[in-house]
Design a protein around this motif. Structure first.
Motif, PDB file in Angstrom:
ATOM      1  N   LEU A 897      27.528  38.712  43.657  1.00 44.10           N
ATOM      2  CA  LEU A 897      27.934  38.980  45.033  1.00 44.10           C
ATOM      3  C   LEU A 897      28.152  40.466  45.305  1.00 44.10           C
ATOM      4  CD1 LEU A 897      30.434  36.034  45.453  1.00 44.10           C
ATOM      5  CD2 LEU A 897      28.122  36.246  46.376  1.00 44.10           C
ATOM      6  N   LYS A 898      28.033  41.244  44.212  1.00 44.34           N
ATOM      7  CA  LYS A 898      28.398  42.641  44.297  1.00 44.34           C
ATOM      8  C   LYS A 898      27.646  43.376  45.388  1.00 44.34           C
ATOM      9  CE  LYS A 898      30.040  44.407  40.348  1.00 44.34           C
ATOM     10  NZ  LYS A 898      29.738  44.642  38.947  1.00 44.34           N
ATOM     11  N   SER A 899      26.318  43.261  45.335  1.00 40.89           N
ATOM     12  CA  SER A 899      25.543  44.033  46.296  1.00 40.89           C
ATOM     13  C   SER A 899      24.516  43.116  46.946  1.00 40.89           C
ATOM     14  CB  SER A 899      24.826  45.162  45.582  1.00 40.89           C
ATOM     15  OG  SER A 899      23.947  44.595  44.645  1.00 40.89           O
TER      16      SER A 899
ATOM     17  N   ILE B  13      37.959  44.772  29.738  1.00 40.83           N
ATOM     18  CA  ILE B  13      36.885  45.544  29.096  1.00 40.83           C
ATOM     19  C   ILE B  13      35.571  44.785  29.259  1.00 40.83           C
ATOM     20  CG2 ILE B  13      36.044  46.466  26.901  1.00 40.83           C
ATOM     21  CD1 ILE B  13      39.056  46.639  26.085  1.00 40.83           C
ATOM     22  N   TYR B  14      34.574  45.433  29.824  1.00 40.99           N
ATOM     23  CA  TYR B  14      33.236  44.831  29.924  1.00 40.99           C
ATOM     24  C   TYR B  14      32.440  45.243  28.716  1.00 40.99           C
ATOM     25  CZ  TYR B  14      34.002  43.562  34.801  1.00 40.99           C
ATOM     26  OH  TYR B  14      34.473  43.018  35.949  1.00 40.99           O
ATOM     27  N   LYS B  15      31.808  44.285  28.120  1.00 42.64           N
ATOM     28  CA  LYS B  15      30.944  44.611  26.973  1.00 42.64           C
ATOM     29  C   LYS B  15      29.514  44.344  27.373  1.00 42.64           C
ATOM     30  CE  LYS B  15      33.863  43.787  22.981  1.00 42.64           C
ATOM     31  NZ  LYS B  15      34.487  42.606  22.394  1.00 42.64           N
ATOM     32  N   THR B  16      28.739  45.421  27.379  1.00 50.61           N
ATOM     33  CA  THR B  16      27.313  45.197  27.594  1.00 50.61           C
ATOM     34  C   THR B  16      26.609  45.730  26.359  1.00 50.61           C
ATOM     35  OG1 THR B  16      27.663  47.036  29.090  1.00 50.61           O
ATOM     36  CG2 THR B  16      26.821  45.028  30.061  1.00 50.61           C
ATOM     37  N   GLY B  17      26.186  44.802  25.532  1.00 51.19           N
ATOM     38  CA  GLY B  17      25.569  45.195  24.274  1.00 51.19           C
ATOM     39  C   GLY B  17      26.622  45.853  23.401  1.00 51.19           C
ATOM     40  N   GLU B  20      31.118  49.536  25.534  1.00 55.39           N
ATOM     41  CA  GLU B  20      32.318  48.937  26.113  1.00 55.39           C
ATOM     42  C   GLU B  20      32.778  49.773  27.294  1.00 55.39           C
ATOM     43  OE1 GLU B  20      35.491  48.175  23.458  1.00 55.39           O
ATOM     44  OE2 GLU B  20      34.408  46.620  22.358  1.00 55.39           O
ATOM     45  N   ILE B  21      33.006  49.091  28.410  1.00 60.44           N
ATOM     46  CA  ILE B  21      33.502  49.817  29.591  1.00 60.44           C
ATOM     47  C   ILE B  21      34.876  49.282  29.923  1.00 60.44           C
ATOM     48  CG2 ILE B  21      33.119  50.287  32.032  1.00 60.44           C
ATOM     49  CD1 ILE B  21      30.076  49.801  31.377  1.00 60.44           C
ATOM     50  N   LYS B  22      35.813  50.163  29.949  1.00 64.66           N
ATOM     51  CA  LYS B  22      37.179  49.770  30.285  1.00 64.66           C
ATOM     52  C   LYS B  22      37.331  49.859  31.797  1.00 64.66           C
ATOM     53  CE  LYS B  22      40.873  50.136  26.983  1.00 64.66           C
ATOM     54  NZ  LYS B  22      41.802  50.995  26.251  1.00 64.66           N
ATOM     55  N   PRO B  42      38.960  55.578  44.494  1.00 63.78           N
ATOM     56  CA  PRO B  42      37.562  55.968  44.582  1.00 63.78           C
ATOM     57  C   PRO B  42      36.642  54.880  44.025  1.00 63.78           C
ATOM     58  CG  PRO B  42      38.656  57.109  42.786  1.00 63.78           C
ATOM     59  CD  PRO B  42      39.707  56.358  43.526  1.00 63.78           C
ATOM     60  N   SER B  43      35.413  55.037  44.331  1.00 60.81           N
ATOM     61  CA  SER B  43      34.418  54.082  43.859  1.00 60.81           C
ATOM     62  C   SER B  43      34.402  54.058  42.334  1.00 60.81           C
ATOM     63  CB  SER B  43      33.045  54.495  44.389  1.00 60.81           C
ATOM     64  OG  SER B  43      32.154  53.439  44.223  1.00 60.81           O
ATOM     65  N   GLY B  44      34.382  52.881  41.748  1.00 64.15           N
ATOM     66  CA  GLY B  44      34.348  52.754  40.294  1.00 64.15           C
ATOM     67  C   GLY B  44      35.714  52.781  39.647  1.00 64.15           C
ATOM     68  N   ALA B  45      36.754  52.806  40.475  1.00 69.81           N
ATOM     69  CA  ALA B  45      38.098  52.895  39.929  1.00 69.81           C
ATOM     70  C   ALA B  45      38.551  51.583  39.302  1.00 69.81           C
ATOM     71  CB  ALA B  45      39.073  53.307  41.021  1.00 69.81           C
ATOM     72  N   GLY B  46      37.948  50.481  39.717  1.00 72.16           N
ATOM     73  CA  GLY B  46      38.312  49.186  39.143  1.00 72.16           C
ATOM     74  C   GLY B  46      38.950  48.255  40.143  1.00 72.16           C
ATOM     75  N   LYS B  47      38.834  48.594  41.458  1.00 72.90           N
ATOM     76  CA  LYS B  47      39.465  47.792  42.508  1.00 72.90           C
ATOM     77  C   LYS B  47      38.887  46.374  42.532  1.00 72.90           C
ATOM     78  CE  LYS B  47      37.991  50.544  45.751  1.00 72.90           C
ATOM     79  NZ  LYS B  47      37.160  51.528  45.009  1.00 72.90           N
ATOM     80  N   THR B  48      37.547  46.294  42.542  1.00 74.89           N
ATOM     81  CA  THR B  48      36.895  44.981  42.618  1.00 74.89           C
ATOM     82  C   THR B  48      37.259  44.138  41.403  1.00 74.89           C
ATOM     83  OG1 THR B  48      35.110  45.912  43.907  1.00 74.89           O
ATOM     84  CG2 THR B  48      34.666  43.833  42.798  1.00 74.89           C
ATOM     85  N   THR B  49      37.272  44.780  40.257  1.00 74.66           N
ATOM     86  CA  THR B  49      37.624  44.075  39.024  1.00 74.66           C
ATOM     87  C   THR B  49      39.023  43.478  39.152  1.00 74.66           C
ATOM     88  OG1 THR B  49      36.335  45.750  37.869  1.00 74.66           O
ATOM     89  CG2 THR B  49      37.728  44.336  36.527  1.00 74.66           C
ATOM     90  N   LEU B  50      39.881  44.261  39.651  1.00 76.31           N
ATOM     91  CA  LEU B  50      41.266  43.833  39.835  1.00 76.31           C
ATOM     92  C   LEU B  50      41.346  42.622  40.756  1.00 76.31           C
ATOM     93  CD1 LEU B  50      44.076  46.431  40.481  1.00 76.31           C
ATOM     94  CD2 LEU B  50      44.033  44.296  41.772  1.00 76.31           C
TER      95      LEU B  50
HETATM   96  N1  LIG Z   1      29.913  43.176  35.180  1.00 78.55           N
HETATM   97  C1  LIG Z   1      30.142  44.433  34.768  1.00 78.55           C
HETATM   98  N2  LIG Z   1      29.634  44.838  33.582  1.00 78.55           N
HETATM   99  C2  LIG Z   1      29.892  46.075  33.129  1.00 78.55           C
HETATM  100  N3  LIG Z   1      30.606  46.989  33.764  1.00 78.55           N
HETATM  101  C3  LIG Z   1      31.172  46.632  34.952  1.00 78.55           C
HETATM  102  C4  LIG Z   1      30.955  45.343  35.499  1.00 78.55           C
HETATM  103  N4  LIG Z   1      31.615  45.294  36.671  1.00 78.55           N
HETATM  104  C5  LIG Z   1      32.199  46.501  36.840  1.00 78.55           C
HETATM  105  N5  LIG Z   1      31.927  47.307  35.809  1.00 78.55           N
HETATM  106  C6  LIG Z   1      32.425  48.634  35.624  1.00 78.55           C
HETATM  107  O1  LIG Z   1      33.794  48.654  35.789  1.00 78.55           O
HETATM  108  C7  LIG Z   1      34.190  49.778  36.519  1.00 78.55           C
HETATM  109  C8  LIG Z   1      34.923  49.327  37.729  1.00 78.55           C
HETATM  110  O2  LIG Z   1      34.131  48.777  38.666  1.00 78.55           O
HETATM  111  P1  LIG Z   1      34.592  48.157  40.047  1.00 78.55           P
HETATM  112  O3  LIG Z   1      35.812  47.357  39.808  1.00 78.55           O
HETATM  113  O4  LIG Z   1      33.465  47.457  40.696  1.00 78.55           O
HETATM  114  O5  LIG Z   1      34.927  49.455  40.860  1.00 78.55           O
HETATM  115  P2  LIG Z   1      35.243  49.619  42.395  1.00 78.55           P
HETATM  116  O6  LIG Z   1      35.236  48.287  43.011  1.00 78.55           O
HETATM  117  O7  LIG Z   1      36.579  50.286  42.408  1.00 78.55           O
HETATM  118  O8  LIG Z   1      34.194  50.522  42.935  1.00 78.55           O
HETATM  119  C9  LIG Z   1      32.934  50.556  36.897  1.00 78.55           C
HETATM  120  O9  LIG Z   1      32.812  51.623  36.016  1.00 78.55           O
HETATM  121  C10 LIG Z   1      31.840  49.572  36.656  1.00 78.55           C
HETATM  122  O10 LIG Z   1      30.711  50.240  36.165  1.00 78.55           O
END
Ligand SMILES: Nc1ncnc2c1ncn2[C@@H]1O[C@H](COP(=O)(O)OP(=O)(O)O)[C@@H](O)[C@H]1O
Ligand SMILES: [Mg+2]
Lengths: 901, 234
Positions: A897-899, B13-17, B20-22, B42-50
């Motif tokens: 749903l992201k984009s 923490i997202y693991k892609t291969g 690791e992305i915190k 800011p964009s990429g801060a982790g808001k959506t994840t939260l």
């Molecule tokens: N499914 C995913 N797999 C790997 N990395 C992710 C995934 N979703 C988000 N990220 C990473 O987590 C970080 C936070 O993303 P996100 O929460 O979408 O930021 P925001 O919504 O604040 O712009 C970003 O660096 C993004 O690259």
């Protein structure tokens, strides 16, 4: 640039392996089916041609009513590269381990019609023989075949020995199908052939000449027929010459014999005249002496008197003897003259012999094969067409989806300045690779397996060799073009529209397809009854028309194939049971001879026999303008006939015919194109032809029958229709082997056929039908899987956002899969329902194609088959759904749903 | 605990291969019932994840999340689904309406699965789209589509309404109208609303402002006097 493209293509294949496989498999199915079915006839023909070439089947068979001499054979041998061999043959009743059977004995002709040894070896002595492999059980190696005493003198004279030792079993190119022909001997049907060395025969003249002509064309091909026609004329002219010569020589020989006999007779007559005169003289002398004696009797002494009297008596006796002798001689001479006169008139009526040049197409096996092998060709068009249609639909939907997914990429490449062709090439390469792989795989598998599976079925009738593999480069190329054309064509069409748009438009997300009301919503009362989620599914079903069609055609095709497969089994498998449980109700068919009334009485008084029916049975031919059909003629004056042969058509009973009418079996009616009320021509022997009106057609599956009244039989065959066979019903639980032996033991019984033996034999050969069914089921399953998988795959790929959304809304796993699969299940049901009548059509089409002259298949599909076909289709759909449900579970909500797309 | 939402030491923490992305690192914050909470960063801060973790769409790597004293972070997949179903309403940047359903049906789709939903037509009336209920999404403007999405989320009568950049794809005026709708809903129904934005100007409308930076909460501020959206300019 090329590498970049190659890379994206390879990655694309990796990422969407399911989709790639869908195109590959559907192409493989289409190509495999098409190539396989197309190659079946050529493979069968090639196999047969190879067999016939190796065993060197005759090119021409020459017949003459006067037979042939060694000189006749020499007249053909060596002319224009031809080889000719004289041959003998005779039909006889033989006593073998399998009882009394009718055999046709052929002489082994060196280099022509070579029997192929299956086991044992060819005869090395004149009183040895090799036997038809089909009846190897009745005449095992080491056993002997005795020439029965009941044979005609002609048969007994023609065979040099009274018994022949079996030294091997063979197949003959002269008999490539199971048909062994009919005969005037015994049951009227030849059980099997045997081959004897020439020395095993004892005949003045050859019965036939086999000619091997230098013809290059392959068997069953036009070139063969054309070349044969030319040579045939040459042979005919030689044959006519030889016929005249043979006539002349026979005529002259006979004439000179008659003349010399006449001369002898005349001489004898002259001598007789002389003797007669002498006798007259002696008589006169005697009279003189007698007068003298009477005159001087009184002067003689008693002794003298007695002596003279004795002398006179002796003389009188001599004269009487002489007179008698002369009388005898006179009658003998008169008789001799009569014989000579008869011979003379016979000679006068001796005509130039009838001569025949017969080609291979007069050989039953050869001709039947040519007919039967053509069956597959017709099927080979319809089946692949179905797959082709589905293949196009699969490719189309798949490629359309792929192009959709690649919109942005296309836009990027375009804005970077790549040409249309380069961009297109990715899709073309993708679909082209899938199609290529499918084509290669499909062709290999299809061209190998399909003909073999069908050959297995044909083995019921033709079993002489392993099937040859035929490679047809043209077909290979044609399949390639079709596969590539179908795959790349649809790919081209799919991306053409996108390529027309400007890059800016492409980079922006595609406007989603507008939702639309469907026609069902206009039917208010129905629509209202749908639950909300059902409404959604209903609307989705009609959202994409081409997917709807793909699904219905694909699933319908799958169901239709299943119905056809099971239907073929229904139509074939049970005919044995139907034949002997519902039609031919007797247990034994016994041929009898001699005092038939007492034989009959003995038979029905046997322990274990419930009842019997005396019938007349023989072989006749039924004809129309084109066809000539070997048929059993049955007749009985007994009103119980229908207790033994149940004449019915469906549920309707058929009446035993009246005078002038005939009742025929359904198979005969179908082959000859005859319906009730039509006339039918019955041929018996060479020339006898009678016409009857068909008053009924009865269900029957094996062989062909015509039933006539006794007096009509006489008209048809020219001889009285006296009982020559008995149908017997056994009481329940009777040990059939023992009973059959006891029946054979009764004198006057010439042969016994047990229906249970026949049932067993036919059933086991019909088992190969299972191959066809399994084959069809596998194909149907493959078709269903490809279509269902492809559709589900696309459905899911296209609706990830939608699926993610409802997941976010809190739909449970089950609800999500229902939401997606409800429409697939619904489409499956629609497809399956459409497939049922389609299957019935396809089935009757296929059954029409596989008509074989002596077996009449019924066009019957049981309700079970419909149900099973339907159920299997639905099960396929559920299996795919279970498999795809896992994929649904894996869809990541946040990611999807992201984009935008 | 009178807190409605509690985030405690949440790490994701997202693991892609092998990479690791915190996305979130020891995030801790609280939200009270009935509050309008704005999360900025800011964009990429982790808001959506939260937000996804709070909404039960994603799982966390470590830490705890509670909603009304129930620990969401301990839920299994099925429980999470049930949680989304009954407690949460989502509004996305890209509306995510189902194209093949009319506005009304999109709302019904959500209402279908709830125990005590708001009638779909009522929810549509609430967002002022009664007259467009028979239209398909493609026949509606972006703002209208987002209002349908809000109605869809609202019809479930959720305890928590989560909005991820609801105005991200909308123009100024339309965005403003949508935000006003959300603010009004929060005020009128007492529903807890969480709005994510990268626009700091919007913090003025919130009761509580949570600032996120590099995957952690950098500050939490309470706003004594939230401003009605109409009065905010940006
Ligand atoms: N499914 C995913 N797999 C790997 N990395 C992710 C995934 N979703 C988000 N990220 C990473 O987590 C970080 C936070 O993303 P996100 O929460 O979408 O930021 P925001 O919504 O604040 O712009 C970003 O660096 C993004 O690259
Ligand atoms: Mg975000």
């Amino acid at each position: 640039m090329v590498r970049a493209f190659f890379k994206t293509t390879v990655r694309e294949i990796k990422n969407s392996i399911g989709r790639f496989l869908a195109i590959l498999i559907i192409t493989a199915l289409g190509v495999g089916f098409f190539a396989g079915l197309r190659l079946t006839e050529p493979s069968m023909t090639a196999t047969t041609d190879k067999f016939l070439t190796e065993q060197n089947l005759f090119d021409f068979r020459l017949l003459s009513t006067l037979g042939f001499t060694e000189d006749d054979v020499k007249a053909f041998d060596g002319v224009d590269g031809m080889t000719a061999k004289g041959a003998y043959n005779v039909d006889f009743l033989g006593l073998s381990e399998g009882g009394e059977l009718v055999f046709k004995a052929h002489s082994i002709t060196d280099g022509i019609n070579i029997p192929r040894v299956v086991d044992g070896n060819l005869p090395s002595a004149d009183n040895e023989c090799v036997v038809d492999a089909n009846i190897s059980g009745a005449a095992p190696i080491g056993s002997v075949i005795k020439v029965a005493d009941s044979n005609t003198d002609n048969a007994k004279d023609t065979l040099k020995y009274t018994e022949y030792k079996v030294v091997g079993h063979v197949r003959s190119p002269y008999y490539i199908n199971f048909e062994r022909g009919s005969t005037s001997v015994g049951t009227g049907r030849i059980s099997g052939f045997i081959y004897l060395p020439e020395g095993g025969f004892n005949s003045e003249a050859y019965h036939e000449i086999f000619v091997d002509a230098p013809i290059n064309g392959k068997a069953f091909e036009n070139e063969y027929d054309e070349e044969a026609a030319v040579i045939s004329q040459k042979i005919e002219s030689i044959l006519n010459e030889r016929g005249q010569e043979r006539y002349d020589s026979i005529y002259n020989e006979a004439l000179s014999e008659i003349n010399s006999n006449q001369a002898e007779l005349d001489e004898a007559a002259a001598e007789l005249e002389a003797e007669k005169l002498k006798l007259e003289d002696s008589k006169a002398e005697y009279e003189n002496y007698k007068a003298l004696f009477e005159q001087y009797e009184s002067f003689l002494t008693e002794e003298q008197k007695a002596e003279y009297q004795k002398q006179l008596d002796d003389a009188a006796k001599l004269i009487a003897d002489g007179e008698k002798k002369i009388l005898d001689a006179e009658t003998a001479i008169a008789e001799g003259q009569a014989a000579i006169d008869e011979a003379r008139s016979e000679l006068d009526s001796l005509s130039v012999p009838s001569l025949y040049v017969l080609g291979r197409d007069t050989n039953v096996g050869y001709a039947c094969f040519e007919n039967d092998s053509g069956i597959v060709s017709a099927i080979s068009v319809v089946f692949p067409l179905l797959f082709m249609l589905v293949a196009i639909l699969v490719c189309m939907t798949t490629m359309a989806r792929m192009v959709d997914e690649n919109r942005v990429q296309i836009g990027v490449f375009k804005s970077l300045g790549y040409g249309n062709f380069t961009i297109q090439s990715k899709f073309l390469i993708y679909s082209g690779l899938a199609a290529c792989a499918g084509w290669l795989g499909g062709y290999m598998l299809g061209s190998y397996f399909v003909p073999r599976i069908i050959w297995n079925v044909y083995n019921i009738m033709y079993n002489f060799a392993e099937l040859e593999y035929v490679f047809d480069p043209l077909l290979f190329a044609l399949c390639f073009l079709a596969a590539i054309g179908c795959a790349c064509g649809t790919a081209y069409l799919a991306c053409r529209a996108e390529l027309r748009s400007v890059p800016a438009e492409l980079i922006r997300p595609k406007a989603p397809k507008t939702g639309k009301k469907i026609f069902l919503e206009r039917i208010g009362f129905l629509w209202k009854r749908f639950s909300f989620l059902h409404k959604v599914s209903a609307r989705n079903i009609f959202r994409y028309k081409n997917r709807l069609f793909m699904m219905i055609i694909g699933i319908g095709g799958c169901t239709a194939l299943l119905v056809t497969g099971f239907g073929i089994r229904d139509s074939i498998k049970n005919i044995v049971a139907f034949q002997f449980d519902e039609i031919m109700l007797y247990d034994y068919n016994v041929s009898i001879e001699g005092d038939t009334d007492s034989v009959y009485d003995n038979l029905i008084s046997l322990d274990g026999i419930e009842s019997g029916l005396g019938v007349y049975q023989t072989s006749v031919n039924l004809t129309n303008d084109q066809e000539r059909l070997d048929t059993y003629l049955l007749s009985s004056s007994d009103p119980r006939f229908t207790d033994f042969v149940d004449l019915h058509n469906g549920n309707e009973a058929i009446q035993y015919p009246e005078n002038g009418n005939a009742v025929i079996s359904a198979g005969a009616a179908e082959i000859l194109g005859i319906s009730v009320g039509d006339n039918i021509t019955v041929n018996f022997g060479e020339t006898r032809e009678t016409v009857f009106n068909v008053s009924g057609i009865f269900d029957n599956f094996f062989y062909n029958y015509i039933i006539l009244t006794e007096s009509d039989c006489e008209k048809a065959t020219g001889s009285a229709a006296s009982t020559n066979a008995v149908f017997l019903k056994a009481t329940q639980n009777e040990n059939s082997g023992d009973l059959a032996a006891r029946i054979s033991g009764i004198s006057g019984v010439t042969s016994v056929t047990s229906t249970s033996d026949l049932t067993d034999r036919v059933s086991s050969s019909l088992d190969s039908i299972e191959y066809i069914v399994v084959f069809v089921v596998i194909c149907a399953a493959a078709l269903a899987f490809v279509v269902l998988y492809n559709l589900s795959n696309i459905n899911i790929a296209e609706r990830v956002r939608e699926i993610a959304t409802i997941k976010v809304l809190g739909f449970y796993k089950k609800e999500v899969s229902d939401y997606i699969f409800r429409e697939i299940i619904a489409l499956t049901f629609i497809g399956a329902v459409v497939g049922l009548p389609l299957g019935k059509l396809l089935h009757s089409f296929v059954m029409q194609q596989i008509q074989v002259s002596s077996v009449h298949f019924e066009n019957r599909i049981s309700v079970w088959s419909f149900l099973i076909a339907f159920a299997m289709t639905v099960v396929f759909a559920f299996l795919i759904n279970i498999f795809m449900a896992r994929r649904l579970d894996k869809i990541d909500m946040s990611g999807s749903l992201k984009s935008v797309e | 605990m009178d807190q409605f939402v509690v985030f405690e030491d949440v790490t994701k923490i997202y693991k892609t291969g092998s990479v690791e992305i915190k996305a979130l690192c020891n995030t801790t914050f609280e939200i009270k019932k009935g509050e309008l909470c704005v999360i900025v960063g800011p964009s990429g801060a982790g808001k959506t994840t939260l937000l996804n973790i709070l909404g039960g769409m994603d799982t966390l790597t470590s830490g705890h999340v509670w909603l009304e004293n129930k620990e969401i972070s301990a839920y299994n997949k099925r429980q999470l689904t049930a949680y989304r179903r009954s407690e949460i309403g989502f509004v996305f940047q890209f509306y995510n309406l189902i194209q093949n359903l009319t506005a009304l049906e999109n709302v019904e789709l959500a209402a279908q699965i709830c125990k005590d939903p708001m009638p779909a037509s009522e929810a549509l009336a609430l967002v002022g789209l009664s007259d467009r209920s028979a239209n398909f999404p493609s026949q509606l403007s972006g703002g209208e589509q987002q209002r349908v999405a809000i109605a869809r989320a609202f019809a479930k009568r959720p305890k928590l309404l989560l909005c991820d950049e609801p105005t991200g794809a909308l123009d100024y005026a339309t965005g403003k109208a949508v935000l006003k709708l959300l603010q009004d809903m929060c005020r009128n129904t007492g529903m807890t609303v969480v709005i994510i934005t990268h626009n700091s100007a919007l913090t003025a409308m919130a009761d509580r402002v949570i600032r996120v930076k590099n995957g952690t909460v950098s500050s939490v501020a309470l706003n004594e006097n939230p401003v009605p959206v109409e009065d905010i300019e940006w």
